[in-house]
Design a protein around this motif. Structure first.
Motif, PDB file in Angstrom:
ATOM      1  N   ALA A  61       0.762  -1.117  -0.082  1.00 41.24           N
ATOM      2  CA  ALA A  61       0.252   0.212   0.000  1.00 41.24           C
ATOM      3  C   ALA A  61       1.081   1.510   0.291  1.00 41.24           C
ATOM      4  O   ALA A  61       1.723   1.391   0.742  1.00 41.24           O
ATOM      5  N   VAL A  62       0.886   1.899  -1.039  1.00 43.34           N
ATOM      6  CA  VAL A  62       1.234   3.220  -0.796  1.00 43.34           C
ATOM      7  C   VAL A  62       0.963   4.253  -0.240  1.00 43.34           C
ATOM      8  O   VAL A  62      -0.100   4.640  -0.732  1.00 43.34           O
ATOM      9  N   SER A  63       1.140   4.731   0.618  1.00 40.81           N
ATOM     10  CA  SER A  63       0.262   5.968   1.453  1.00 40.81           C
ATOM     11  C   SER A  63       0.275   7.511   0.893  1.00 40.81           C
ATOM     12  O   SER A  63       1.211   7.448   0.028  1.00 40.81           O
ATOM     13  N   LYS A  76      22.030  -5.066 -17.092  1.00 44.55           N
ATOM     14  CA  LYS A  76      22.680  -4.644 -16.094  1.00 44.55           C
ATOM     15  C   LYS A  76      22.117  -4.440 -14.936  1.00 44.55           C
ATOM     16  O   LYS A  76      21.604  -4.240 -13.373  1.00 44.55           O
ATOM     17  N   THR A  77      20.982  -2.947 -15.786  1.00 43.48           N
ATOM     18  CA  THR A  77      19.887  -2.436 -13.858  1.00 43.48           C
ATOM     19  C   THR A  77      18.824  -3.679 -13.511  1.00 43.48           C
ATOM     20  O   THR A  77      18.993  -3.517 -12.420  1.00 43.48           O
ATOM     21  N   SER A  78      17.855  -4.454 -14.424  1.00 45.37           N
ATOM     22  CA  SER A  78      17.285  -6.171 -13.950  1.00 45.37           C
ATOM     23  C   SER A  78      18.359  -6.182 -13.251  1.00 45.37           C
ATOM     24  O   SER A  78      17.720  -6.906 -12.351  1.00 45.37           O
ATOM     25  N   LYS A  79      19.893  -6.672 -13.166  1.00 36.18           N
ATOM     26  CA  LYS A  79      20.564  -7.667 -12.125  1.00 36.18           C
ATOM     27  C   LYS A  79      20.793  -6.881 -11.132  1.00 36.18           C
ATOM     28  O   LYS A  79      20.620  -7.626  -9.820  1.00 36.18           O
ATOM     29  N   ASP A  80      20.129  -5.407 -11.272  1.00 37.94           N
ATOM     30  CA  ASP A  80      20.929  -4.392  -9.948  1.00 37.94           C
ATOM     31  C   ASP A  80      20.621  -4.746  -8.601  1.00 37.94           C
ATOM     32  O   ASP A  80      20.211  -5.131  -7.714  1.00 37.94           O
ATOM     33  N   PHE A  81      18.713  -4.397  -9.414  1.00 38.75           N
ATOM     34  CA  PHE A  81      17.396  -4.633  -8.895  1.00 38.75           C
ATOM     35  C   PHE A  81      17.504  -6.729  -8.382  1.00 38.75           C
ATOM     36  O   PHE A  81      16.230  -6.867  -7.947  1.00 38.75           O
ATOM     37  N   ASP A  82      18.030  -7.408  -8.583  1.00 39.53           N
ATOM     38  CA  ASP A  82      18.225  -8.575  -8.013  1.00 39.53           C
ATOM     39  C   ASP A  82      16.999  -9.203  -8.692  1.00 39.53           C
ATOM     40  O   ASP A  82      16.619 -10.162  -8.156  1.00 39.53           O
ATOM     41  N   PHE A  85       5.372  -2.198 -23.482  1.00 39.24           N
ATOM     42  CA  PHE A  85       6.438  -3.552 -22.829  1.00 39.24           C
ATOM     43  C   PHE A  85       6.750  -3.771 -21.902  1.00 39.24           C
ATOM     44  O   PHE A  85       6.440  -2.478 -20.746  1.00 39.24           O
ATOM     45  N   PRO A  86       6.160  -5.159 -21.568  1.00 34.60           N
ATOM     46  CA  PRO A  86       5.344  -5.572 -20.263  1.00 34.60           C
ATOM     47  C   PRO A  86       6.777  -5.348 -19.261  1.00 34.60           C
ATOM     48  O   PRO A  86       6.663  -5.423 -17.926  1.00 34.60           O
ATOM     49  N   ALA A  87       7.732  -6.132 -19.531  1.00 37.39           N
ATOM     50  CA  ALA A  87       8.757  -6.668 -18.722  1.00 37.39           C
ATOM     51  C   ALA A  87       9.524  -4.711 -18.183  1.00 37.39           C
ATOM     52  O   ALA A  87       9.488  -4.691 -17.524  1.00 37.39           O
ATOM     53  N   SER A  88       9.599  -3.893 -19.244  1.00 38.95           N
ATOM     54  CA  SER A  88       9.634  -2.851 -18.320  1.00 38.95           C
ATOM     55  C   SER A  88       8.945  -2.099 -17.801  1.00 38.95           C
ATOM     56  O   SER A  88       9.495  -1.416 -16.701  1.00 38.95           O
ATOM     57  N   MET A  89       7.000  -2.084 -18.222  1.00 37.03           N
ATOM     58  CA  MET A  89       6.131  -1.501 -17.039  1.00 37.03           C
ATOM     59  C   MET A  89       6.313  -1.933 -15.957  1.00 37.03           C
ATOM     60  O   MET A  89       6.140  -1.485 -15.239  1.00 37.03           O
ATOM     61  N   SER A  90       6.311  -3.756 -15.842  1.00 37.91           N
ATOM     62  CA  SER A  90       6.295  -4.696 -14.738  1.00 37.91           C
ATOM     63  C   SER A  90       7.137  -3.816 -13.678  1.00 37.91           C
ATOM     64  O   SER A  90       7.595  -3.843 -12.086  1.00 37.91           O
ATOM     65  N   MET A  91       8.572  -3.706 -14.253  1.00 41.89           N
ATOM     66  CA  MET A  91      10.140  -3.544 -13.095  1.00 41.89           C
ATOM     67  C   MET A  91       9.724  -2.211 -12.721  1.00 41.89           C
ATOM     68  O   MET A  91      10.113  -2.026 -11.912  1.00 41.89           O
ATOM     69  N   ARG A 143       8.820   0.992  -8.032  1.00 43.19           N
ATOM     70  CA  ARG A 143       7.896   2.267  -7.315  1.00 43.19           C
ATOM     71  C   ARG A 143       7.303   1.540  -6.130  1.00 43.19           C
ATOM     72  O   ARG A 143       6.915   2.379  -5.134  1.00 43.19           O
ATOM     73  N   LEU A 144       7.011   0.410  -6.021  1.00 45.52           N
ATOM     74  CA  LEU A 144       6.062  -0.097  -4.941  1.00 45.52           C
ATOM     75  C   LEU A 144       7.419  -0.534  -4.067  1.00 45.52           C
ATOM     76  O   LEU A 144       6.850  -0.319  -2.857  1.00 45.52           O
ATOM     77  N   ARG A 145       8.599  -1.260  -4.599  1.00 43.02           N
ATOM     78  CA  ARG A 145       9.897  -1.128  -3.320  1.00 43.02           C
ATOM     79  C   ARG A 145       9.794   0.227  -3.013  1.00 43.02           C
ATOM     80  O   ARG A 145      10.566   0.247  -1.418  1.00 43.02           O
ATOM     81  N   TYR A 146       9.854   1.144  -3.658  1.00 40.87           N
ATOM     82  CA  TYR A 146      10.479   2.347  -2.678  1.00 40.87           C
ATOM     83  C   TYR A 146       9.242   2.957  -2.078  1.00 40.87           C
ATOM     84  O   TYR A 146       9.262   4.393  -2.109  1.00 40.87           O
ATOM     85  N   GLY A 147       7.998   3.384  -1.995  1.00 39.26           N
ATOM     86  CA  GLY A 147       7.083   3.916  -2.079  1.00 39.26           C
ATOM     87  C   GLY A 147       7.066   4.848  -2.786  1.00 39.26           C
ATOM     88  O   GLY A 147       6.560   6.134  -1.574  1.00 39.26           O
ATOM     89  N   ILE A 148       7.102   4.764  -4.031  1.00 36.78           N
ATOM     90  CA  ILE A 148       7.537   6.108  -4.727  1.00 36.78           C
ATOM     91  C   ILE A 148       5.327   6.516  -4.899  1.00 36.78           C
ATOM     92  O   ILE A 148       4.312   5.245  -5.634  1.00 36.78           O
ATOM     93  N   LYS A 149       5.361   7.659  -5.095  1.00 36.32           N
ATOM     94  CA  LYS A 149       3.898   7.586  -5.669  1.00 36.32           C
ATOM     95  C   LYS A 149       3.766   7.212  -7.279  1.00 36.32           C
ATOM     96  O   LYS A 149       4.577   7.372  -7.439  1.00 36.32           O
ATOM     97  N   GLY A 150       2.585   7.163  -7.904  1.00 38.80           N
ATOM     98  CA  GLY A 150       2.487   6.293  -9.267  1.00 38.80           C
ATOM     99  C   GLY A 150       1.169   5.969  -9.556  1.00 38.80           C
ATOM    100  O   GLY A 150       0.108   4.960  -8.520  1.00 38.80           O
TER     101      GLY A 150
END
Length: 128
Positions: A13-15, A48-54, A70-76, A81-88
């Protein structure tokens, strides 16, 4: 063999006091090294960026099959956004991922750099 479940998945949940992105979608030129890597060798940069995010190294390559979306980029982007609690919203993630793919990946890479910078003092204290 069945393993017992020790914890249940929690909803993300994003507050209302959620964070903003550390950089704008068009701020990719703030880090010229990263910007050049993304624009001149985009598949390598995205992997590389994908790998950096494990995540799976080859995840961004799935976008080749996506057509105009681009489904992979959109889901990434949604994952970051959800990992860091970013609005959007998912709609915003879709629009950004559709119209400026290198900018989206630069934004995610910048977010990771700015949020996961190790602190020297924290490293010293953890060694004690």
């Amino acid at each position: 063999m069945d393993w017992p479940v020790s914890s249940q998945p929690q909803s993300a949940a994003v507050s209302s006091d959620a964070a903003e992105w550390a950089s704008g979608i068009c701020d990719c030129c703030q880090d010229m090294k990263q910007c050049c890597f993304a624009f001149w060798c985009f598949p390598c940069f995205a992997c590389k960026t994908s790998k950096d995010f494990d995540q799976c190294l080859c995840l961004p390559l799935l976008d080749i099959c996506g057509g105009c979306v681009f489904p992979a980029s959109m889901s990434m982007r949604t994952y970051v956004r959800l990992r860091y609690g970013i609005k959007g919203t998912l709609c915003n993630d879709c629009v950004c991922s559709t119209f400026c793919l290198p900018c989206v990946w630069c934004q995610m890479a910048t977010e990771r750099k700015k949020r996961e910078i190790p602190t020297v003092l924290g490293d010293i204290i953890s060694r004690w």
